[in-house]
Design a protein around this motif. Structure first.
Motif, PDB file in Angstrom:
ATOM      1  N   MET A   3       0.856  -1.121   0.164  1.00 21.34           N
ATOM      2  CA  MET A   3      -0.083  -0.106  -0.163  1.00 21.34           C
ATOM      3  C   MET A   3       0.934   1.210   0.046  1.00 21.34           C
ATOM      4  O   MET A   3       1.858   1.332   0.937  1.00 21.34           O
ATOM      5  N   PRO A   4       0.658   2.276  -0.745  1.00 21.88           N
ATOM      6  CA  PRO A   4       1.418   3.340  -0.925  1.00 21.88           C
ATOM      7  C   PRO A   4       1.499   4.141   0.328  1.00 21.88           C
ATOM      8  O   PRO A   4       0.535   4.353   1.080  1.00 21.88           O
ATOM      9  N   TYR A   5       2.584   4.782   0.478  1.00 17.76           N
ATOM     10  CA  TYR A   5       2.848   5.553   1.542  1.00 17.76           C
ATOM     11  C   TYR A   5       1.803   7.010   1.580  1.00 17.76           C
ATOM     12  O   TYR A   5       1.496   7.740   2.093  1.00 17.76           O
ATOM     13  N   ALA A   6       1.695   7.338   0.052  1.00 20.78           N
ATOM     14  CA  ALA A   6       1.020   8.692  -0.089  1.00 20.78           C
ATOM     15  C   ALA A   6      -0.259   8.604  -0.659  1.00 20.78           C
ATOM     16  O   ALA A   6      -0.607   7.245  -1.191  1.00 20.78           O
ATOM     17  N   SER A   7      -1.030   9.562  -1.034  1.00 16.12           N
ATOM     18  CA  SER A   7      -2.373   9.689  -1.413  1.00 16.12           C
ATOM     19  C   SER A   7      -2.394  10.449  -2.914  1.00 16.12           C
ATOM     20  O   SER A   7      -1.405  11.352  -3.189  1.00 16.12           O
ATOM     21  N   ALA A   8      -3.264  10.251  -3.589  1.00 15.12           N
ATOM     22  CA  ALA A   8      -3.530  10.900  -4.965  1.00 15.12           C
ATOM     23  C   ALA A   8      -3.837  12.523  -4.481  1.00 15.12           C
ATOM     24  O   ALA A   8      -3.206  13.484  -5.055  1.00 15.12           O
ATOM     25  N   CYS A   9      -4.437  12.675  -3.103  1.00 19.41           N
ATOM     26  CA  CYS A   9      -4.493  14.049  -2.815  1.00 19.41           C
ATOM     27  C   CYS A   9      -2.892  14.674  -2.390  1.00 19.41           C
ATOM     28  O   CYS A   9      -2.913  15.999  -2.586  1.00 19.41           O
ATOM     29  N   ASP A  10      -2.037  13.884  -1.969  1.00 20.98           N
ATOM     30  CA  ASP A  10      -0.865  14.348  -1.596  1.00 20.98           C
ATOM     31  C   ASP A  10       0.001  14.806  -3.113  1.00 20.98           C
ATOM     32  O   ASP A  10       0.733  15.906  -3.250  1.00 20.98           O
ATOM     33  N   VAL A  11      -0.528  13.920  -4.037  1.00 17.86           N
ATOM     34  CA  VAL A  11       0.168  14.214  -5.461  1.00 17.86           C
ATOM     35  C   VAL A  11      -0.546  15.410  -5.985  1.00 17.86           C
ATOM     36  O   VAL A  11       0.123  16.537  -6.506  1.00 17.86           O
ATOM     37  N   ALA A  12      -1.607  15.660  -5.904  1.00 21.55           N
ATOM     38  CA  ALA A  12      -2.393  16.891  -6.100  1.00 21.55           C
ATOM     39  C   ALA A  12      -2.003  18.272  -5.528  1.00 21.55           C
ATOM     40  O   ALA A  12      -1.732  19.359  -6.380  1.00 21.55           O
ATOM     41  N   ALA A  13      -1.428  18.156  -4.361  1.00 21.87           N
ATOM     42  CA  ALA A  13      -0.901  19.263  -3.627  1.00 21.87           C
ATOM     43  C   ALA A  13       0.514  19.735  -4.352  1.00 21.87           C
ATOM     44  O   ALA A  13       0.781  20.824  -4.074  1.00 21.87           O
ATOM     45  N   LEU A  14       0.987  18.867  -4.998  1.00 23.33           N
ATOM     46  CA  LEU A  14       2.306  19.028  -5.815  1.00 23.33           C
ATOM     47  C   LEU A  14       2.156  19.421  -7.123  1.00 23.33           C
ATOM     48  O   LEU A  14       3.173  20.126  -7.758  1.00 23.33           O
ATOM     49  N   THR A  15       0.904  19.169  -7.686  1.00 25.21           N
ATOM     50  CA  THR A  15       0.756  19.455  -9.122  1.00 25.21           C
ATOM     51  C   THR A  15      -0.382  20.380  -9.432  1.00 25.21           C
ATOM     52  O   THR A  15      -1.309  19.817 -10.238  1.00 25.21           O
ATOM     53  N   HIS A  16      -0.698  21.510  -8.583  1.00 32.47           N
ATOM     54  CA  HIS A  16      -1.732  22.346  -9.086  1.00 32.47           C
ATOM     55  C   HIS A  16      -1.685  22.608 -10.354  1.00 32.47           C
ATOM     56  O   HIS A  16      -2.867  22.810 -10.974  1.00 32.47           O
ATOM     57  N   ASN A  17      -0.728  22.985 -10.945  1.00 31.06           N
ATOM     58  CA  ASN A  17      -0.608  23.415 -12.284  1.00 31.06           C
ATOM     59  C   ASN A  17      -1.308  22.233 -13.351  1.00 31.06           C
ATOM     60  O   ASN A  17      -1.966  22.746 -14.384  1.00 31.06           O
ATOM     61  N   LEU A  18      -1.330  21.081 -13.134  1.00 31.01           N
ATOM     62  CA  LEU A  18      -1.987  20.115 -13.808  1.00 31.01           C
ATOM     63  C   LEU A  18      -3.301  19.717 -13.600  1.00 31.01           C
ATOM     64  O   LEU A  18      -4.343  19.256 -14.580  1.00 31.01           O
ATOM     65  N   LEU A  19      -4.110  20.317 -12.543  1.00 28.54           N
ATOM     66  CA  LEU A  19      -5.430  20.245 -12.111  1.00 28.54           C
ATOM     67  C   LEU A  19      -6.415  21.353 -12.394  1.00 28.54           C
ATOM     68  O   LEU A  19      -7.610  21.208 -12.297  1.00 28.54           O
ATOM     69  N   GLY A  20      -5.732  22.655 -12.478  1.00 29.26           N
ATOM     70  CA  GLY A  20      -6.448  23.781 -12.690  1.00 29.26           C
ATOM     71  C   GLY A  20      -7.204  24.061 -11.415  1.00 29.26           C
ATOM     72  O   GLY A  20      -6.640  23.942 -10.182  1.00 29.26           O
ATOM     73  N   ASN A  21      -8.458  24.162 -11.568  1.00 23.18           N
ATOM     74  CA  ASN A  21      -9.357  24.397 -10.417  1.00 23.18           C
ATOM     75  C   ASN A  21     -10.061  23.145  -9.790  1.00 23.18           C
ATOM     76  O   ASN A  21     -10.651  23.319  -8.812  1.00 23.18           O
ATOM     77  N   ILE A  22      -9.426  22.160 -10.247  1.00 26.13           N
ATOM     78  CA  ILE A  22      -9.825  20.805  -9.766  1.00 26.13           C
ATOM     79  C   ILE A  22      -9.259  20.425  -8.349  1.00 26.13           C
ATOM     80  O   ILE A  22      -7.931  20.446  -8.455  1.00 26.13           O
ATOM     81  N   PRO A  23      -9.854  20.100  -7.227  1.00 29.14           N
ATOM     82  CA  PRO A  23      -8.914  19.817  -6.163  1.00 29.14           C
ATOM     83  C   PRO A  23      -8.280  18.497  -6.238  1.00 29.14           C
ATOM     84  O   PRO A  23      -7.160  18.277  -5.297  1.00 29.14           O
ATOM     85  N   ASN A  24      -8.601  17.474  -6.974  1.00 26.16           N
ATOM     86  CA  ASN A  24      -7.882  16.125  -6.847  1.00 26.16           C
ATOM     87  C   ASN A  24      -8.114  15.417  -8.309  1.00 26.16           C
ATOM     88  O   ASN A  24      -8.793  16.109  -9.144  1.00 26.16           O
ATOM     89  N   PHE A  25      -7.400  14.563  -8.682  1.00 23.37           N
ATOM     90  CA  PHE A  25      -7.457  13.488  -9.759  1.00 23.37           C
ATOM     91  C   PHE A  25      -8.841  12.987  -9.695  1.00 23.37           C
ATOM     92  O   PHE A  25      -9.274  12.392  -8.789  1.00 23.37           O
ATOM     93  N   THR A  26      -9.212  12.897 -11.159  1.00 20.91           N
ATOM     94  CA  THR A  26     -10.143  12.319 -11.210  1.00 20.91           C
ATOM     95  C   THR A  26     -10.252  11.188 -12.545  1.00 20.91           C
ATOM     96  O   THR A  26      -9.187  11.147 -13.161  1.00 20.91           O
TER      97      THR A  26
END
Length: 134
Positions: free
Chosen positions: A1-24
């Motif tokens: 099981m990963p140490y991190a979550s997609a939310c942790d990755v989203a916090a580092l990659t705001h530029n990829l998500l725009g106004n979306i808070p998490n990956f979908t």
């Protein structure tokens, strides 16, 4: 099981998500892709730890946060790589390059720590050679 979550990755990659808070399922990269990179990153971390004779880091360890951030950086590195990043010059560093360097820096920190003093199980003992005298 990963140490991190997609939310942790989203916090580092705001530029990829725009106004979306998490990956979908409709983001680029998708949540499924990020989860694969998190799993792969966890495997890389655990494999490197195993090569140093220690097990996976438990959530109760003081080193867990370092592993969590390294895992998030690994997935963020691949998320950034999944998007085209044009370079202006050959010495320019992309966000993906920076994420990779940050991941490697945190791995160096993890591998330099005495994890056995931080609640991580030692799986092997170094053998220095020699013979025993009875």
């Amino acid at each position: 099981m990963p140490y991190a979550s997609a939310c942790d990755v989203a916090a580092l990659t705001h530029n990829l998500l725009g106004n979306i808070p998490n990956f979908t399922t409709t983001t680029c990269p998708t949540l499924a892709q990020v989860n694969v990179w998190l799993t792969t990153g966890c495997s890389v971390i655990n494999s490197r730890l195993a090569s140093k004779g220690v097990s996976a880091i438990p959530t109760t360890s003081e080193a867990y946060g370092v592993a969590q951030q390294a895992n998030a950086l690994y997935a963020a590195w691949f998320a950034e790589r999944s998007r085209i990043s044009a370079r202006v010059s050959k010495d320019e560093r992309s966000r993906a390059d920076m994420m990779k360097d940050d991941f490697e820096d945190l791995m160096d920190v993890l591998l330099e720590l005495d994890l056995s003093r931080m609640g991580v199980t030692q799986t092997s003992v170094a053998y220095a050679g020699g013979i025993s005298v009875s």
